[in-house]
Design a protein around this motif. Structure first.
Motif, mmCIF file in Angstrom:
data_model
loop_
_atom_site.group_PDB
_atom_site.id
_atom_site.type_symbol
_atom_site.label_atom_id
_atom_site.label_comp_id
_atom_site.label_asym_id
_atom_site.label_seq_id
_atom_site.Cartn_x
_atom_site.Cartn_y
_atom_site.Cartn_z
ATOM 1 N N LEU A 44 -9.214 13.941 2.935
ATOM 2 C CA LEU A 44 -8.145 14.280 2.007
ATOM 3 C C LEU A 44 -6.790 13.765 2.479
ATOM 4 N N VAL A 45 -6.646 13.593 3.800
ATOM 5 C CA VAL A 45 -5.408 13.034 4.346
ATOM 6 C C VAL A 45 -5.520 11.526 4.501
ATOM 7 N N VAL A 46 -6.670 11.057 4.969
ATOM 8 C CA VAL A 46 -6.836 9.637 5.293
ATOM 9 C C VAL A 46 -6.729 8.758 4.048
ATOM 10 N N LEU A 47 -7.412 9.118 2.973
ATOM 11 C CA LEU A 47 -7.422 8.245 1.794
ATOM 12 C C LEU A 47 -6.044 8.105 1.155
ATOM 13 N N PRO A 48 -5.278 9.201 0.943
ATOM 14 C CA PRO A 48 -3.918 9.005 0.428
ATOM 15 C C PRO A 48 -3.016 8.236 1.388
ATOM 16 N N LEU A 49 -3.119 8.524 2.710
ATOM 17 C CA LEU A 49 -2.296 7.789 3.672
ATOM 18 C C LEU A 49 -2.699 6.320 3.721
ATOM 19 N N LEU A 50 -3.977 6.065 3.572
ATOM 20 C CA LEU A 50 -4.449 4.687 3.515
ATOM 21 C C LEU A 50 -3.819 3.954 2.333
ATOM 22 N N ALA A 51 -3.756 4.636 1.200
ATOM 23 C CA ALA A 51 -3.147 4.026 0.015
ATOM 24 C C ALA A 51 -1.649 3.808 0.194
ATOM 25 N N VAL A 52 -0.967 4.789 0.805
ATOM 26 C CA VAL A 52 0.489 4.702 0.958
ATOM 27 C C VAL A 52 0.882 3.697 2.026
ATOM 28 N N LEU A 53 0.204 3.761 3.191
ATOM 29 C CA LEU A 53 0.629 2.969 4.345
ATOM 30 C C LEU A 53 0.007 1.577 4.389
ATOM 31 N N THR A 54 -1.221 1.437 3.897
ATOM 32 C CA THR A 54 -1.909 0.149 3.971
ATOM 33 C C THR A 54 -1.820 -0.638 2.662
ATOM 34 N N LEU A 55 -2.001 0.064 1.538
ATOM 35 C CA LEU A 55 -1.983 -0.613 0.243
ATOM 36 C C LEU A 55 -0.626 -0.500 -0.452
ATOM 37 N N ASP A 56 0.342 0.178 0.203
ATOM 38 C CA ASP A 56 1.706 0.308 -0.324
ATOM 39 C C ASP A 56 1.704 0.886 -1.734
ATOM 40 N N ALA A 57 0.950 1.980 -1.924
ATOM 41 C CA ALA A 57 0.820 2.598 -3.237
ATOM 42 C C ALA A 57 2.131 3.231 -3.681
ATOM 43 N N THR A 58 2.415 3.148 -4.966
ATOM 44 C CA THR A 58 3.573 3.805 -5.545
ATOM 45 C C THR A 58 3.248 5.275 -5.815
ATOM 46 N N ALA A 59 4.274 6.035 -6.235
ATOM 47 C CA ALA A 59 4.046 7.448 -6.562
ATOM 48 C C ALA A 59 3.020 7.581 -7.679
ATOM 49 N N GLY A 60 3.123 6.732 -8.691
ATOM 50 C CA GLY A 60 2.161 6.778 -9.792
ATOM 51 C C GLY A 60 0.751 6.446 -9.349
ATOM 52 N N GLN A 61 0.606 5.433 -8.493
ATOM 53 C CA GLN A 61 -0.722 5.054 -8.004
ATOM 54 C C GLN A 61 -1.332 6.152 -7.136
ATOM 55 N N LEU A 62 -0.492 6.808 -6.332
ATOM 56 C CA LEU A 62 -1.009 7.900 -5.509
ATOM 57 C C LEU A 62 -1.481 9.051 -6.402
ATOM 58 N N GLY A 63 -0.725 9.336 -7.457
ATOM 59 C CA GLY A 63 -1.156 10.370 -8.394
ATOM 60 C C GLY A 63 -2.475 10.017 -9.050
ATOM 61 N N VAL A 64 -2.654 8.735 -9.425
ATOM 62 C CA VAL A 64 -3.909 8.285 -10.025
ATOM 63 C C VAL A 64 -5.065 8.411 -9.029
#
Length: 434
Positions: A44-64
């Motif tokens: 639950l922590v790794v996948l969102p952090l992976l998206a934010v830190l590695t894939l540079d996800a936006t707020a909208g993408q993280l919500g999706v």
């Protein structure tokens, strides 16, 4: 084919709380659930952090991303309940653990090969979420088939302690692995925990008291309808649904904004974010211990309302945080501890109430219906949180989302839950169709 009925299992084969830790099968169940919960909380922590830190996800993408991972609750929870009421919970938990290990292993391989993109992460997040729905419904029904009804509170307290231990180690481990090592290792750690759970639960040998299958079993849709009608007609279970729905929607929105707030507004590293989230673990551990005592002393209703108000209300302080790391970290640790304490006290008490008023043959469907009504709203909550962060900013968005969490204790206070006394309520009647 569905397993033969094990309803003839004698009461002497069930687990007594005084002998929980002397029973080899209970130790295997406890170890398996602890490992599974640790894998889940790490992921639950790794996948969102992976998206934010590695894939540079936006707020909208993280919500999706969070919404996609939670969507199976809305799509599959009712089906999972009908399934669990006809099968052994051990079988369901073993199969779902194996599937989650394989799914996270695929994420790790994609990371190592440099081929992981947002679309692939969304697909695998959905797969992990779908399998988690079946595991969680089976997990909630498993205890009822192994302990006496009047010992459910103590049994839940013992098993929920494993969830608390996972909350202590999972977020901190996930954040540290992402920051200090690499994303593939962080993801692979979740796969290893699910594999350990698979191996442990698979070794359970106790015969499980599965409800007897009728000669002409009703169709799945009919069984799902029975579960829905049973929960809607029961005032206590109906209140549990409403309170759960209010909390889960607002909490999903809050956590979406919270993760962004910690990393982008307070500029905390992945390790520190993990520590802040892990602070809920010690509080949850204390909450699970006291849940075996406080309801019997003060009443189940007062404990539910007060614990929910305390645990949910503490998040209202987070948007006010400014300043240095030395100020923010202790405050976040305190918030996490109080939230974990109140939340776990509510979880254990409410699960015991739900199990007590539900006949054995309806346990899976009742749990699934409440999960569907409550956690089924989490995808919408995650999307709402992403919209709040994008439109109103992180600080204001977090305040609005956290204020929404207070709807849950208000619903409890105005419902029959608030009037529950020191004794657990008795089971309600159930449909006879099976």
């Amino acid at each position: 084919m569905p397993p033969a009925s094990s309803s003839a299992a004698s009461d002497s084969s069930r687990l007594a709380p005084s002998g929980l830790w002397r029973d080899a099968d209970f130790r295997r169940l406890w170890l398996g659930q602890t490992a599974s919960q640790l894998g889940e909380h790490t992921s639950l922590v790794v996948l969102p952090l992976l998206a934010v830190l590695t894939l540079d996800a936006t707020a909208g993408q993280l919500g999706v991303l969070r919404a996609v991972g939670q969507a199976p609750i809305l799509l599959l929870a009712l089906l999972a309940g009908a399934w669990v009421d006809r099968w052994r919970t051990r079988t369901t938990m073993v199969l779902t653990d194996a599937g989650r290990a394989l799914a996270l292993g695929a994420v790790a391989l994609a990371c190592l090969s440099g081929r992981l993109g947002m679309s692939g992460l969304l697909v695998l997040a959905f797969a992990v979420g779908a399998l988690s729905v079946f595991f969680d419904v089976a997990y909630q029904a498993s205890l009822v088939r192994q302990v006496e009804r009047d010992r459910l509170l103590r049994g839940n307290s013992a098993l929920e302690g494993s969830r608390s231990a996972a909350q202590i180690g999972g977020p901190a481990l996930g954040g540290a692995l992402v920051s200090l090592l690499s994303a593939p290792i962080a993801v692979a750690s979740g796969a290893l925990f699910f594999a350990l759970s698979f191996l442990s639960i698979r070794r359970i040998r106790r015969a499980e008291a599965v409800p007897r299958r009728p000669e002409h079993p009703p169709r799945v849709r009919h069984r799902i309808d029975e579960g829905l009608r049973f929960v809607v007609r029961d005032p206590v279970l109906r209140a549990v649904c409403l309170a759960s729905a209010a909390f889960q929607f607002a909490f999903a929105a809050t956590m979406t904004v919270y993760l962004l707030f910690l990393s982008r507004e307070l500029h905390l590293s992945g390790t520190v974010v993990g520590l802040a989230l892990a602070a809920a673990g010690p509080g949850a551990l204390l909450g699970s211990v006291l849940a075996a005592r406080l309801p019997g002393r003060f009443g189940h209703g007062p404990v539910l309302v007060c614990a929910a108000a305390l645990g949910d209300g503490v998040f209202l302080w987070v948007p006010a945080l400014h300043g240095s790391f030395a100020v923010a970290l202790p405050a976040l640790l305190g918030v996490g501890f109080v939230f974990g304490f109140g939340g776990q006290l509510v979880n254990v008490t409410m699960m015991a109430v739900r199990q007590a008023v539900t006949p054995a043959g309806m346990q899976g469907r009742a749990a699934a219906t409440i999960t569907f009504a409550g956690m089924g709203l989490t995808p919408l909550g995650s999307l709402f949180g992403g919209c709040l962060a994008g439109e109103w900013g992180l600080r204001t968005g977090l305040l609005v989302a956290a204020a929404g969490m207070m709807l849950s204790p208000v619903v409890m206070a105005l419902s029959p839950l608030a009037r529950l006394g020191r004794e657990l309520p008795t089971p309600r009647g159930a449909p006879t169709g099976g």
